[in-house]
Write a protein that holds these residues in place. Structure first.
Motif, mmCIF file in Angstrom:
data_model
loop_
_atom_site.group_PDB
_atom_site.id
_atom_site.type_symbol
_atom_site.label_atom_id
_atom_site.label_comp_id
_atom_site.label_asym_id
_atom_site.label_seq_id
_atom_site.Cartn_x
_atom_site.Cartn_y
_atom_site.Cartn_z
ATOM 1 N N VAL A 69 3.186 0.234 9.914
ATOM 2 C CA VAL A 69 3.591 -0.171 8.571
ATOM 3 C C VAL A 69 4.077 1.012 7.744
ATOM 4 C CG1 VAL A 69 2.759 -1.127 6.370
ATOM 5 C CG2 VAL A 69 2.058 -2.188 8.523
ATOM 6 N N TYR A 70 3.286 2.063 7.654
ATOM 7 C CA TYR A 70 3.438 3.038 6.571
ATOM 8 C C TYR A 70 4.792 3.751 6.578
ATOM 9 C CZ TYR A 70 1.879 6.158 2.915
ATOM 10 O OH TYR A 70 1.739 6.818 1.722
ATOM 11 N N SER A 71 5.298 4.157 7.727
ATOM 12 C CA SER A 71 6.599 4.842 7.742
ATOM 13 C C SER A 71 7.759 3.890 7.999
ATOM 14 C CB SER A 71 6.601 5.959 8.797
ATOM 15 O OG SER A 71 6.418 5.433 10.099
ATOM 16 N N TRP A 72 7.477 2.602 8.070
ATOM 17 C CA TRP A 72 8.511 1.588 8.304
ATOM 18 C C TRP A 72 8.890 0.854 7.014
ATOM 19 C CZ3 TRP A 72 4.817 3.114 11.612
ATOM 20 C CH2 TRP A 72 5.194 3.447 12.912
ATOM 21 N N VAL A 73 8.118 1.048 5.934
ATOM 22 C CA VAL A 73 8.455 0.467 4.636
ATOM 23 C C VAL A 73 9.019 1.558 3.741
ATOM 24 C CG1 VAL A 73 6.733 -1.353 4.833
ATOM 25 C CG2 VAL A 73 6.093 0.811 3.755
ATOM 26 N N ASP A 74 9.610 1.144 2.619
ATOM 27 C CA ASP A 74 10.255 2.132 1.756
ATOM 28 C C ASP A 74 9.248 2.850 0.862
ATOM 29 O OD1 ASP A 74 9.658 0.330 -0.314
ATOM 30 O OD2 ASP A 74 11.684 -0.508 -0.348
ATOM 31 N N ALA A 75 9.732 3.826 0.102
ATOM 32 C CA ALA A 75 8.862 4.670 -0.718
ATOM 33 C C ALA A 75 8.112 3.854 -1.766
ATOM 34 C CB ALA A 75 9.681 5.770 -1.384
ATOM 35 N N ASP A 76 8.765 2.828 -2.333
ATOM 36 C CA ASP A 76 8.085 1.991 -3.323
ATOM 37 C C ASP A 76 6.884 1.296 -2.698
ATOM 38 O OD1 ASP A 76 9.821 2.681 -5.339
ATOM 39 O OD2 ASP A 76 11.087 0.905 -5.119
ATOM 40 N N ASN A 77 7.053 0.768 -1.492
ATOM 41 C CA ASN A 77 5.937 0.082 -0.846
ATOM 42 C C ASN A 77 4.846 1.046 -0.402
ATOM 43 O OD1 ASN A 77 6.156 -2.926 -0.584
ATOM 44 N ND2 ASN A 77 8.224 -2.362 0.063
ATOM 45 N N ARG A 78 5.210 2.264 -0.024
ATOM 46 C CA ARG A 78 4.172 3.251 0.274
ATOM 47 C C ARG A 78 3.347 3.549 -0.975
ATOM 48 N NH1 ARG A 78 8.310 5.345 3.654
ATOM 49 N NH2 ARG A 78 8.965 6.902 2.110
ATOM 50 N N ARG A 79 4.008 3.578 -2.112
ATOM 51 C CA ARG A 79 3.278 3.789 -3.371
ATOM 52 C C ARG A 79 2.391 2.589 -3.676
ATOM 53 N NH1 ARG A 79 7.243 4.443 -6.225
ATOM 54 N NH2 ARG A 79 7.362 2.460 -7.315
ATOM 55 N N HIS A 80 2.872 1.369 -3.412
ATOM 56 C CA HIS A 80 2.041 0.177 -3.629
ATOM 57 C C HIS A 80 0.804 0.208 -2.718
ATOM 58 C CE1 HIS A 80 4.987 -1.404 -6.276
ATOM 59 N NE2 HIS A 80 5.824 -1.847 -5.369
ATOM 60 N N ILE A 81 0.992 0.671 -1.494
ATOM 61 C CA ILE A 81 -0.146 0.758 -0.570
ATOM 62 C C ILE A 81 -1.191 1.721 -1.118
ATOM 63 C CG2 ILE A 81 -0.840 1.613 1.712
ATOM 64 C CD1 ILE A 81 1.828 0.440 2.773
ATOM 65 N N ALA A 82 -0.756 2.891 -1.580
ATOM 66 C CA ALA A 82 -1.704 3.855 -2.149
ATOM 67 C C ALA A 82 -2.393 3.279 -3.385
ATOM 68 C CB ALA A 82 -0.975 5.151 -2.497
ATOM 69 N N ASP A 83 -1.632 2.550 -4.216
ATOM 70 C CA ASP A 83 -2.236 1.936 -5.416
ATOM 71 C C ASP A 83 -3.249 0.866 -5.031
ATOM 72 O OD1 ASP A 83 -0.684 3.576 -6.997
ATOM 73 O OD2 ASP A 83 0.824 2.034 -7.453
ATOM 74 N N PHE A 84 -2.930 0.087 -4.001
ATOM 75 C CA PHE A 84 -3.870 -0.931 -3.535
ATOM 76 C C PHE A 84 -5.159 -0.288 -3.038
ATOM 77 C CE2 PHE A 84 -5.645 -3.241 0.104
ATOM 78 C CZ PHE A 84 -5.965 -4.452 -0.500
ATOM 79 N N ILE A 85 -5.024 0.765 -2.245
ATOM 80 C CA ILE A 85 -6.212 1.467 -1.750
ATOM 81 C C ILE A 85 -7.034 1.996 -2.912
ATOM 82 C CG2 ILE A 85 -6.977 3.504 -0.468
ATOM 83 C CD1 ILE A 85 -4.514 3.069 1.369
ATOM 84 N N ASN A 86 -6.361 2.586 -3.876
ATOM 85 C CA ASN A 86 -7.071 3.132 -5.042
ATOM 86 C C ASN A 86 -7.817 2.050 -5.800
ATOM 87 O OD1 ASN A 86 -7.746 5.264 -6.871
ATOM 88 N ND2 ASN A 86 -6.221 4.460 -8.299
#
Length: 513
Positions: free
Chosen positions: A122-139
């Motif tokens: 997932v992580y390197s296959w989605v764009d930068a916005d979605n990587r930021r959403h993933i980090a926000d979700f984890i947080n």
């Protein structure tokens, strides 16, 4: 903006099982690296992001009936497939969601605080916005002490292949045909470039692995690997910065053999790494030493180092079970870091003991041949045998759970195998994990569940042959498809009898039957 945010959405990712995402595997990796794990002998919460067709989430939920599992994907067809399997297995501890990472990060879905958050491919296959959403979700949702597993295409190992990926993406964006045909067209293009002597390919010998994959692997995988506009290989140091925004600490690799750099780095390289005090930079330099192209990283929110006594306390709660056939276990370990030969004087007694039954690490430590070995050294042996797909570590407290949910899941997988080969794993309640299993194995498993022994292997072989024909599948032997009916039946008789005699005892030891 399209609902798929640039990620491939018009071809389903193949159903796949990844044992690295198991709570058992991740907690064991924490113990191995000297960090506090998440206990698994009681209730815990788990989320898989980008779950695809949900095979991993289904297998893990069935293997951990005390856990509360969630899995999300943005593709309606993949969520529907996951729900179909969950329903057939009568799972009651898995919630399947169809949402975007942005919706999850914004708190638009009611979720508990989570002990585990994992994602595969997932992580390197989605764009930068979605990587930021993933980090926000984890947080937002990860508990203090909670564990995150993510993997990604890594630099510098992808450097030589970046122009190849760009060419494939540009070509696919201009091709209006369905994805499978796009893949065929790309294969023809790249093959033509190679055959015509294009200088790019002549000057890049490291590309051969990528070209072989492009010509060999299934269209579903290749579309997701190469045709996402958000695709980007990442440096470990940048991923560490991303995860730091959610207060995460890197604690080690999800690929257990990478916990032992002395096995794949030279003494000079090890000395060089010791001069680098910063962990993120040290790991990044290690990627340059090995030209790493794929990483599996484990992070913990508020990682707590254990004392040696505390680590030993946890190692005493770990068991090890053989997953290979006893007669096929080998001291020549095939590992992602390379092939190594291990010490027969210590490893062979362990394999001999495991051939009889699963053992705790404490029990293995009592073997005469292991006198003088510390519990941590035995844990390292368990890690390498696990990494070589010959054994699997488990936690004894979690292994005491009832096997009913796992067996129902396996029955559902076996039933689905009558119609297709997509679900290539079975659940083990002892391991708290899954076991990759071929189609004939899964069909025999279903028959063992349904029919009283002794097994009628000749009749079973005839029935399995009919199933293969109904699916348009061929059985291969010595690299050739068996097209003659008598040859096919003879081979299926041999395989069925061997599975009943050799594989079924392993399944029983793993509480699968």
């Amino acid at each position: 903006m399209n609902w798929n945010d640039g990620y491939v959405s018009n071809i389903d990712y193949p159903a796949a099982f990844f044992r690295e995402q198991s709570p058992t595997h991740l907690s064991f990796a924490c113990v191995l690296n000297g960090y506090e794990p998440v206990p698994l002998d009681g209730h815990f919460t788990y989320m898989e992001l980008g779950a695809g067709q949900g095979l991993t989430a289904n297998i893990l939920a069935a293997s951990h009936p005390r856990g509360e599992f969630y899995a999300v994907d943005f593709s309606p067809s993949q969520v529907a497939a996951s729900r179909q399997l969950s329903s057939a297995a009568q799972l009651n501890n898995l919630t399947l969601l169809e949402n975007s990472f942005a919706e999850l990060a914004a708190g638009k879905v009611a979720l508990p605080q989570l002990d585990f958050i994992t994602m595969y491919g997932v992580y390197s296959w989605v764009d930068a916005d979605n990587r930021r959403h993933i980090a926000d979700f984890i947080n937002r949702y990860l508990k203090p002490g909670g564990i995150v597993y993510l993997n990604y295409n890594a630099m510098p190992g992808w450097t030589a292949a970046l122009p190849l990926q760009r060419l494939i993406l540009e070509y696919a964006q201009r091709d209006s045909h369905p994805r499978p045909q796009q893949v065929e067209h790309v294969r023809a293009l790249v093959g033509g470039l190679v055959d015509s002597g294009a200088d790019f390919f002549k000057g890049n010998p490291d590309l051969q692995y990528r070209i072989d994959s492009l010509m060999r692997d299934k269209a579903h995988y290749l579309a997701h690997e190469y045709m996402s506009t958000g695709w980007r290989p990442l440096y470990h140091a940048d991923v560490v910065r991303d995860m730091a925004s959610a207060k995460l600490d890197y604690i080690g690799s999800g690929e257990l053999s990478r916990s032992f750099p002395q096995l794949f780095l030279t003494p000079e390289q090890l000395d060089l790494l010791q001069t680098v005090p910063d962990l993120a930079l040290r790991e990044t330099i290690k990627d340059y030493l090995t030209n790493t192209s794929f990483r599996e990283d484990i992070f913990v929110r508020g990682a707590r180092r254990m004392t040696p006594a505390r680590q030993e306390h946890w190692l005493r709660q770990v068991g090890l079970a053989l997953t290979a056939l006893p007669g096929q276990a080998t001291l020549a370990l095939k590992l992602p870091i390379g092939n190594i030969d291990v010490d027969a004087a210590t490893y062979q007694p362990v394999l001999d003991a495991l051939a009889l039954r699963p053992h705790t690490l404490d029990e293995l430590a009592a073997l005469p041949a292991l006198a003088g070995c510390s519990l941590l050294q035995i844990g390292e042996m368990a890690a390498l045998l696990t990494a070589s797909d010959q054994a699997s570590a488990y936690f004894t407290g979690a292994a005491a759970t009832a096997p009913d949910a796992a067996r129902k899941m396996n029955a559902a997988v076996a039933q689905a195998s009558l119609f297709g080969d997509q679900y290539q794993a079975l659940a083990s309640p002892l391991l708290g994990n899954g076991l990759k299993s071929g189609l004939v194995q899964r069909l025999v498993y279903g028959l063992l569940q349904q029919e009283a022994e002794p097994a009628d292997t000749v009749n079973w072989a005839r029935r399995i042959g009919a199933i293969l024909r109904s699916q348009g599948l061929h059985l291969n032997k010595d690299g050739k498809a068996l097209v003659d009916e008598d040859d096919l039946h003879a081979e299926l008789c041999y395989l069925t009898e061997a599975i009943v005699r050799q594989r079924a005892p392993v399944w029983r030891a793993l509480h699968m039957l």
